[in-house]
Write a protein that holds these residues in place. Structure first.
Motif, mmCIF file in Angstrom:
data_model
loop_
_atom_site.group_PDB
_atom_site.id
_atom_site.type_symbol
_atom_site.label_atom_id
_atom_site.label_comp_id
_atom_site.label_asym_id
_atom_site.label_seq_id
_atom_site.Cartn_x
_atom_site.Cartn_y
_atom_site.Cartn_z
ATOM 1 N N TYR A 83 59.451 78.233 34.032
ATOM 2 C CA TYR A 83 60.047 79.457 34.563
ATOM 3 C C TYR A 83 61.194 80.006 33.716
ATOM 4 C CZ TYR A 83 57.201 78.234 38.541
ATOM 5 O OH TYR A 83 56.142 77.913 39.340
ATOM 6 N N GLY A 84 61.607 79.254 32.711
ATOM 7 C CA GLY A 84 62.655 79.721 31.818
ATOM 8 C C GLY A 84 64.070 79.558 32.329
ATOM 9 N N VAL A 85 64.212 79.095 33.537
ATOM 10 C CA VAL A 85 65.524 78.843 34.134
ATOM 11 C C VAL A 85 65.424 77.573 34.973
ATOM 12 C CG1 VAL A 85 66.265 81.261 34.208
ATOM 13 C CG2 VAL A 85 65.005 80.298 36.135
ATOM 14 N N PRO A 86 66.555 76.930 35.206
ATOM 15 C CA PRO A 86 66.495 75.746 36.069
ATOM 16 C C PRO A 86 66.259 76.162 37.521
ATOM 17 C CG PRO A 86 68.768 76.231 35.505
ATOM 18 C CD PRO A 86 67.904 77.183 34.710
ATOM 19 N N PRO A 87 65.802 75.247 38.338
ATOM 20 C CA PRO A 87 65.641 75.569 39.761
ATOM 21 C C PRO A 87 66.984 76.005 40.340
ATOM 22 C CG PRO A 87 64.745 73.395 39.260
ATOM 23 C CD PRO A 87 65.461 73.863 38.046
ATOM 24 N N SER A 88 66.983 77.047 41.153
ATOM 25 C CA SER A 88 68.221 77.489 41.782
ATOM 26 C C SER A 88 68.280 77.080 43.250
ATOM 27 C CB SER A 88 68.370 79.003 41.664
ATOM 28 O OG SER A 88 67.284 79.650 42.296
ATOM 29 N N LEU A 89 67.216 76.498 43.744
ATOM 30 C CA LEU A 89 67.175 76.007 45.113
ATOM 31 C C LEU A 89 66.515 74.639 45.118
ATOM 32 C CD1 LEU A 89 67.456 76.310 48.194
ATOM 33 C CD2 LEU A 89 65.221 77.418 48.191
ATOM 34 N N LEU A 90 67.158 73.710 45.776
ATOM 35 C CA LEU A 90 66.603 72.370 45.939
ATOM 36 C C LEU A 90 66.657 72.006 47.413
ATOM 37 C CD1 LEU A 90 65.697 69.499 45.049
ATOM 38 C CD2 LEU A 90 68.132 68.982 44.704
ATOM 39 N N VAL A 91 65.530 71.555 47.939
ATOM 40 C CA VAL A 91 65.482 71.007 49.289
ATOM 41 C C VAL A 91 65.026 69.560 49.156
ATOM 42 C CG1 VAL A 91 64.471 71.156 51.589
ATOM 43 C CG2 VAL A 91 64.959 73.250 50.306
ATOM 44 N N ASN A 92 65.942 68.644 49.389
ATOM 45 C CA ASN A 92 65.612 67.218 49.361
ATOM 46 C C ASN A 92 65.065 66.831 50.722
ATOM 47 O OD1 ASN A 92 66.388 66.034 46.758
ATOM 48 N ND2 ASN A 92 68.437 66.750 47.277
ATOM 49 N N GLU A 95 74.666 72.904 32.917
ATOM 50 C CA GLU A 95 74.394 73.066 31.486
ATOM 51 C C GLU A 95 73.948 74.488 31.183
ATOM 52 O OE1 GLU A 95 71.479 70.102 30.595
ATOM 53 O OE2 GLU A 95 72.913 68.455 30.798
ATOM 54 N N GLU A 96 73.091 75.034 32.010
ATOM 55 C CA GLU A 96 72.572 76.385 31.802
ATOM 56 C C GLU A 96 73.642 77.442 32.020
ATOM 57 O OE1 GLU A 96 69.469 77.605 30.921
ATOM 58 O OE2 GLU A 96 68.929 75.551 30.450
ATOM 59 N N GLY A 97 74.598 77.160 32.902
ATOM 60 C CA GLY A 97 75.555 78.174 33.293
ATOM 61 C C GLY A 97 76.850 78.194 32.518
ATOM 62 N N ARG A 98 77.025 77.312 31.561
ATOM 63 C CA ARG A 98 78.288 77.265 30.819
ATOM 64 C C ARG A 98 78.585 78.599 30.138
ATOM 65 N NH1 ARG A 98 77.245 71.476 29.108
ATOM 66 N NH2 ARG A 98 78.346 70.369 30.742
ATOM 67 N N GLY A 99 79.706 79.192 30.501
ATOM 68 C CA GLY A 99 80.170 80.393 29.832
ATOM 69 C C GLY A 99 79.484 81.673 30.249
#
Length: 121
Positions: A20-29, A71-75
């Motif tokens: 998807y080109g981005v990390p998951p933004s929602l996680l349901v454990n 990691e993806e969101g730095r800066g």
């Protein structure tokens, strides 16, 4: 993925990010197991399996998703997401013949509070 194995968790998150080109933004454990056993009859392997899936799995998947988001969101101001951990009321109240299950669900509740206090903005 096998939530009890860090390499499996890392691979699943990486595959999702790659697709998807981005990390998951929602996680349901919500991975979990339960079995009914009197406290005095619970074996070491039963306890280990319950802890590995219900508590360790929640920990490992949450940790990997948060690492990836950060990691993806730095800066960039990105890296935001939401995590929902499914537990059980018996994690607060207890329940007969489920002591090993209850222990893991209480652990998920405490883990969620501690993790949120540490990484939530």
């Amino acid at each position: 993925m096998d939530v009890t194995q860090q390499s499996s968790v890392e691979g699943a998150i990486a595959a999702s990010r790659d697709r998807y080109g981005v990390p998951p933004s929602l996680l349901v454990n919500c991975a979990g197991i339960a079995d009914i056993s009197p406290f005095l009859d619970i074996t070491g392997p039963q306890l280990d399996k319950m802890i590995d899936i219900n508590l360790k799995g929640t920990f490992l998947v949450t940790q990997q998703v948060i690492k990836t988001l950060l990691e993806e969101g730095r800066g960039s101001g990105e890296g935001r997401g939401a995590i929902v951990n499914i537990s059980s009321m018996v994690g607060k109240t207890g329940f007969p013949n489920h002591s090993h299950y209850v222990a893991t669900k209480g652990g998920v509740i405490a883990f969620t509070k501690s993790c949120a206090a540490e990484v939530a903005k």
